[in-house]
Motif scaffolding. Structure first.
Motif, PDB file in Angstrom:
ATOM      1  N   ASN A 146       0.801  -1.202   0.000  1.00 14.65           N
ATOM      2  CA  ASN A 146       0.000   0.000   0.000  1.00 14.65           C
ATOM      3  C   ASN A 146       0.847   1.271   0.000  1.00 14.65           C
ATOM      4  O   ASN A 146       0.480   2.278  -0.593  1.00 14.65           O
ATOM      5  CB  ASN A 146      -0.890  -0.016   1.243  1.00 14.65           C
ATOM      6  CG  ASN A 146      -1.966   1.035   1.169  1.00 14.65           C
ATOM      7  OD1 ASN A 146      -2.402   1.393   0.078  1.00 14.65           O
ATOM      8  ND2 ASN A 146      -2.375   1.530   2.313  1.00 14.65           N
ATOM      9  N   ILE A 147       1.990   1.210   0.666  1.00 14.97           N
ATOM     10  CA  ILE A 147       2.706   2.469   0.864  1.00 14.97           C
ATOM     11  C   ILE A 147       3.768   2.777  -0.196  1.00 14.97           C
ATOM     12  O   ILE A 147       4.237   3.879  -0.271  1.00 14.97           O
ATOM     13  CB  ILE A 147       3.349   2.565   2.274  1.00 14.97           C
ATOM     14  CG1 ILE A 147       4.371   1.466   2.493  1.00 14.97           C
ATOM     15  CG2 ILE A 147       2.276   2.577   3.345  1.00 14.97           C
ATOM     16  CD1 ILE A 147       5.225   1.699   3.727  1.00 14.97           C
ATOM     17  N   ARG A 148       4.146   1.790  -1.026  1.00 12.43           N
ATOM     18  CA  ARG A 148       5.134   2.096  -2.058  1.00 12.43           C
ATOM     19  C   ARG A 148       4.574   3.084  -3.076  1.00 12.43           C
ATOM     20  O   ARG A 148       3.482   2.888  -3.588  1.00 12.43           O
ATOM     21  CB  ARG A 148       5.562   0.827  -2.805  1.00 12.43           C
ATOM     22  CG  ARG A 148       6.343  -0.148  -1.981  1.00 12.43           C
ATOM     23  CD  ARG A 148       7.771   0.310  -1.760  1.00 12.43           C
ATOM     24  NE  ARG A 148       8.373  -0.565  -0.767  1.00 12.43           N
ATOM     25  CZ  ARG A 148       9.262  -1.515  -1.047  1.00 12.43           C
ATOM     26  NH1 ARG A 148       9.688  -1.678  -2.266  1.00 12.43           N
ATOM     27  NH2 ARG A 148       9.751  -2.278  -0.092  1.00 12.43           N
ATOM     28  N   ILE A 149       5.362   4.074  -3.378  1.00 19.23           N
ATOM     29  CA  ILE A 149       4.909   5.107  -4.303  1.00 19.23           C
ATOM     30  C   ILE A 149       5.067   4.628  -5.744  1.00 19.23           C
ATOM     31  O   ILE A 149       5.996   3.902  -6.064  1.00 19.23           O
ATOM     32  CB  ILE A 149       5.691   6.411  -4.005  1.00 19.23           C
ATOM     33  CG1 ILE A 149       4.824   7.618  -4.285  1.00 19.23           C
ATOM     34  CG2 ILE A 149       7.012   6.473  -4.759  1.00 19.23           C
ATOM     35  CD1 ILE A 149       5.261   8.860  -3.548  1.00 19.23           C
ATOM     36  N   GLY A 189      11.194   9.909 -11.974  1.00 20.67           N
ATOM     37  CA  GLY A 189      11.340  10.327 -10.586  1.00 20.67           C
ATOM     38  C   GLY A 189      10.089  10.937  -9.977  1.00 20.67           C
ATOM     39  O   GLY A 189      10.141  11.466  -8.878  1.00 20.67           O
ATOM     40  N   SER A 190       8.963  10.886 -10.700  1.00 18.38           N
ATOM     41  CA  SER A 190       7.795  11.631 -10.224  1.00 18.38           C
ATOM     42  C   SER A 190       6.545  10.770 -10.151  1.00 18.38           C
ATOM     43  O   SER A 190       6.336   9.896 -10.987  1.00 18.38           O
ATOM     44  CB  SER A 190       7.523  12.801 -11.164  1.00 18.38           C
ATOM     45  OG  SER A 190       8.665  13.597 -11.264  1.00 18.38           O
ATOM     46  N   SER A 191       5.734  11.043  -9.157  1.00 15.77           N
ATOM     47  CA  SER A 191       4.466  10.328  -9.031  1.00 15.77           C
ATOM     48  C   SER A 191       3.357  11.075  -9.755  1.00 15.77           C
ATOM     49  O   SER A 191       2.336  10.503 -10.112  1.00 15.77           O
ATOM     50  CB  SER A 191       4.110  10.152  -7.554  1.00 15.77           C
ATOM     51  OG  SER A 191       4.014  11.413  -6.932  1.00 15.77           O
ATOM     52  N   LEU A 192       3.541  12.368  -9.953  1.00 11.92           N
ATOM     53  CA  LEU A 192       2.526  13.183 -10.619  1.00 11.92           C
ATOM     54  C   LEU A 192       2.632  13.077 -12.125  1.00 11.92           C
ATOM     55  O   LEU A 192       3.721  12.896 -12.663  1.00 11.92           O
ATOM     56  CB  LEU A 192       2.748  14.661 -10.275  1.00 11.92           C
ATOM     57  CG  LEU A 192       2.714  15.070  -8.833  1.00 11.92           C
ATOM     58  CD1 LEU A 192       3.045  16.554  -8.741  1.00 11.92           C
ATOM     59  CD2 LEU A 192       1.343  14.803  -8.250  1.00 11.92           C
ATOM     60  N   ASP A 246      10.315  24.192 -19.204  1.00 12.32           N
ATOM     61  CA  ASP A 246      10.202  23.494 -17.917  1.00 12.32           C
ATOM     62  C   ASP A 246       9.946  22.014 -18.176  1.00 12.32           C
ATOM     63  O   ASP A 246       9.219  21.666 -19.108  1.00 12.32           O
ATOM     64  CB  ASP A 246       9.055  24.067 -17.065  1.00 12.32           C
ATOM     65  CG  ASP A 246       9.549  25.109 -16.079  1.00 12.32           C
ATOM     66  OD1 ASP A 246      10.595  24.861 -15.450  1.00 12.32           O
ATOM     67  OD2 ASP A 246       8.900  26.162 -15.946  1.00 12.32           O
ATOM     68  N   ILE A 247      10.536  21.160 -17.367  1.00 15.90           N
ATOM     69  CA  ILE A 247      10.315  19.722 -17.513  1.00 15.90           C
ATOM     70  C   ILE A 247      10.172  19.059 -16.136  1.00 15.90           C
ATOM     71  O   ILE A 247      10.671  19.569 -15.130  1.00 15.90           O
ATOM     72  CB  ILE A 247      11.472  19.000 -18.271  1.00 15.90           C
ATOM     73  CG1 ILE A 247      12.841  19.300 -17.615  1.00 15.90           C
ATOM     74  CG2 ILE A 247      11.490  19.367 -19.738  1.00 15.90           C
ATOM     75  CD1 ILE A 247      13.986  18.451 -18.160  1.00 15.90           C
ATOM     76  N   ILE A 248       9.474  17.915 -16.131  1.00 17.00           N
ATOM     77  CA  ILE A 248       9.427  17.025 -14.960  1.00 17.00           C
ATOM     78  C   ILE A 248       9.701  15.610 -15.480  1.00 17.00           C
ATOM     79  O   ILE A 248       9.108  15.201 -16.483  1.00 17.00           O
ATOM     80  CB  ILE A 248       8.055  17.081 -14.258  1.00 17.00           C
ATOM     81  CG1 ILE A 248       7.835  18.442 -13.588  1.00 17.00           C
ATOM     82  CG2 ILE A 248       7.921  15.958 -13.227  1.00 17.00           C
ATOM     83  CD1 ILE A 248       6.481  18.595 -12.895  1.00 17.00           C
ATOM     84  N   GLY A 249      10.604  14.891 -14.822  1.00 12.58           N
ATOM     85  CA  GLY A 249      10.968  13.542 -15.263  1.00 12.58           C
ATOM     86  C   GLY A 249       9.884  12.533 -14.913  1.00 12.58           C
ATOM     87  O   GLY A 249       9.343  12.562 -13.814  1.00 12.58           O
ATOM     88  N   TYR A 299      10.562  12.871 -20.170  1.00  9.98           N
ATOM     89  CA  TYR A 299      10.059  14.065 -19.488  1.00  9.98           C
ATOM     90  C   TYR A 299       8.726  14.516 -20.054  1.00  9.98           C
ATOM     91  O   TYR A 299       8.468  14.367 -21.247  1.00  9.98           O
ATOM     92  CB  TYR A 299      11.027  15.246 -19.669  1.00  9.98           C
ATOM     93  CG  TYR A 299      12.459  14.939 -19.375  1.00  9.98           C
ATOM     94  CD1 TYR A 299      12.916  14.871 -18.064  1.00  9.98           C
ATOM     95  CD2 TYR A 299      13.372  14.715 -20.407  1.00  9.98           C
ATOM     96  CE1 TYR A 299      14.243  14.591 -17.785  1.00  9.98           C
ATOM     97  CE2 TYR A 299      14.704  14.441 -20.134  1.00  9.98           C
ATOM     98  CZ  TYR A 299      15.135  14.373 -18.831  1.00  9.98           C
ATOM     99  OH  TYR A 299      16.448  14.092 -18.569  1.00  9.98           O
ATOM    100  N   VAL A 330       0.331  18.920 -13.878  1.00  8.95           N
ATOM    101  CA  VAL A 330       1.008  20.019 -13.167  1.00  8.95           C
ATOM    102  C   VAL A 330       1.091  21.261 -14.049  1.00  8.95           C
ATOM    103  O   VAL A 330       0.862  22.378 -13.593  1.00  8.95           O
ATOM    104  CB  VAL A 330       2.439  19.602 -12.736  1.00  8.95           C
ATOM    105  CG1 VAL A 330       3.200  20.776 -12.120  1.00  8.95           C
ATOM    106  CG2 VAL A 330       2.393  18.419 -11.769  1.00  8.95           C
ATOM    107  N   PHE A 331       1.401  21.071 -15.338  1.00 12.31           N
ATOM    108  CA  PHE A 331       1.668  22.210 -16.224  1.00 12.31           C
ATOM    109  C   PHE A 331       0.426  22.764 -16.916  1.00 12.31           C
ATOM    110  O   PHE A 331       0.488  23.809 -17.557  1.00 12.31           O
ATOM    111  CB  PHE A 331       2.697  21.807 -17.289  1.00 12.31           C
ATOM    112  CG  PHE A 331       4.091  21.570 -16.757  1.00 12.31           C
ATOM    113  CD1 PHE A 331       4.712  22.522 -15.955  1.00 12.31           C
ATOM    114  CD2 PHE A 331       4.786  20.408 -17.070  1.00 12.31           C
ATOM    115  CE1 PHE A 331       5.994  22.319 -15.465  1.00 12.31           C
ATOM    116  CE2 PHE A 331       6.073  20.192 -16.588  1.00 12.31           C
ATOM    117  CZ  PHE A 331       6.682  21.151 -15.783  1.00 12.31           C
TER     118      PHE A 331
END
Lengths: 234, 234
Positions: B11-14, B127-130, B121-124, B106, B135-136
């Motif tokens: 349950n807790i692993r992202i 490494g991201s849960s979102l 702007d970028i988000i990988g 990304y 977001v953008f």
């Protein structure tokens, strides 16, 4: 004109949050023997009318151990109040000055309830240009959800890290994991330990939660630690 | 009770965005010979009062080639309208079905002006849960700034990829880079080519820009391609 091309090239490459953090870490000169030196702060601008309320809320936040140390800055500027809170990247800089290699991995939201503590959202520092805590600022309340960071250290450096933390005597480190063990829902690489740090921006969440408009910039300035003030002296 | 411990652990692993994308890719069954099969769509709910305006804006968006293909879904549900736009992860799924390994890297904001095109702007994904485009979403206007993705393919797969794209005859791929060459401000790994994809959510940006409140969920559903409708038939 080759200069133009160089300028253009330099201009268009995207900078990651991790790159900005290494840049900030290099500016930290805080010495754990002297208990002074340069630290990295987040800045937040608020309107002057909120001064008294903001000071009370910040005192409360630091009493609740929401800050990285017991100190913050509060500076009157023309028509605004500038608040400075120590950024967790200051810890990375202090570790580095003491020859402890810490690798910043993620910024995220840490959920803390009676029966569990775990990250519920993360953004990787390496793959992102945004500061994760600027993204998450409006999604935490500092009651059940907090801004937090996740770092990795090699198992050989764990004891040194604990010694530095003891001598430093700040807050900000929430947990250090066992080698190869998942920590708060996040896996680590082989032979590494997880390190959970609280975000330096958390005290400012209390202002936001009390309807004070906050104009926030993470990892924004370098200040001398002794120019900041302890909440106990306010 | 060991069962409880297992449940709690699981349950807790992202979960990262990349993991969710691989999961979605596996559900894609679109066949480029039959021009039909399952695709992944983003969903957006709007109020019924905006129906006519939304249809006009979506037609305009698809005319401007803002969609991944020429088709989208528009479904009346009780008190809401559900809009479905094909998600770029559908392209990854189609590449995979044709044995082309594409690595999603990304999600970001692509700035397109007369003299340059670059990510600002970028988000990988790793490494991201979102979902980066959630977001953008509020930070692009689809005039100068667009939601876009960055992927990597190995140089040996580049020609196959181009052949699949030709046969597919959709939109959605903005640029394919040369091996080892930076593309739109983003570096690639050794022997890899960059691949810039337009975000499947872009058509919905036009609704947001015209003050229609949009309740958005990226990569939300699996639908049959032939159940969607071309903007030309509306």
């Amino acid at each position: 004109n080759p200069r133009e091309i160089i300028t253009k090239k330099a201009n268009i490459r995207i900078k990651t949050a991790l790159s900005k953090m290494f840049n900030a870490m290099a500016k930290v000169s805080y010495d754990i023997d002297e208990s002074d030196g340069n630290v990295i702060v987040n800045t937040a601008y608020i309107e002057k009318q909120y001064y008294d309320e903001a000071v009370e809320l910040l005192k409360e936040a630091y009493k609740q151990y929401l800050g990285i140390s017991d100190r913050f800055g509060i500076v009157e500027e023309q028509d605004k109040i500038k608040i400075q809170t120590i950024c967790a990247v200051t810890l990375d800089g202090i570790f580095l000055r003491n020859s402890i290699p810490v690798i910043p991995r993620y910024g995220g939201i840490l959920e803390i309830t009676e029966d569990k503590e775990r990250f519920i959202d993360i953004i990787g520092y390496e793959g992102s240009s945004l500061d994760p805590h600027e993204v998450f600022f409006n999604f935490v309340d500092c009651e059940k959800t907090f801004l937090a960071g996740f770092r990795e250290i090699h198992r050989v450096a764990r004891e040194d890290l604990e010694n530095v933390l003891k001598k430093l005597n700040w807050r900000g480190v929430k947990a250090i994991g066992e080698p190869n063990n998942e920590l708060y829902g996040i896996n680590v690489n082989k032979d590494m330990c997880g390190l959970v740090t609280m975000g330096g921006i958390n005290p400012l969440v209390l202002l936001k939660e009390n309807e004070i408009p906050v104009n926030l910039r993470a990892m924004h300035e370098v200040v001398k630690f002794s120019d900041l003030i302890s909440y106990k002296d306010l």
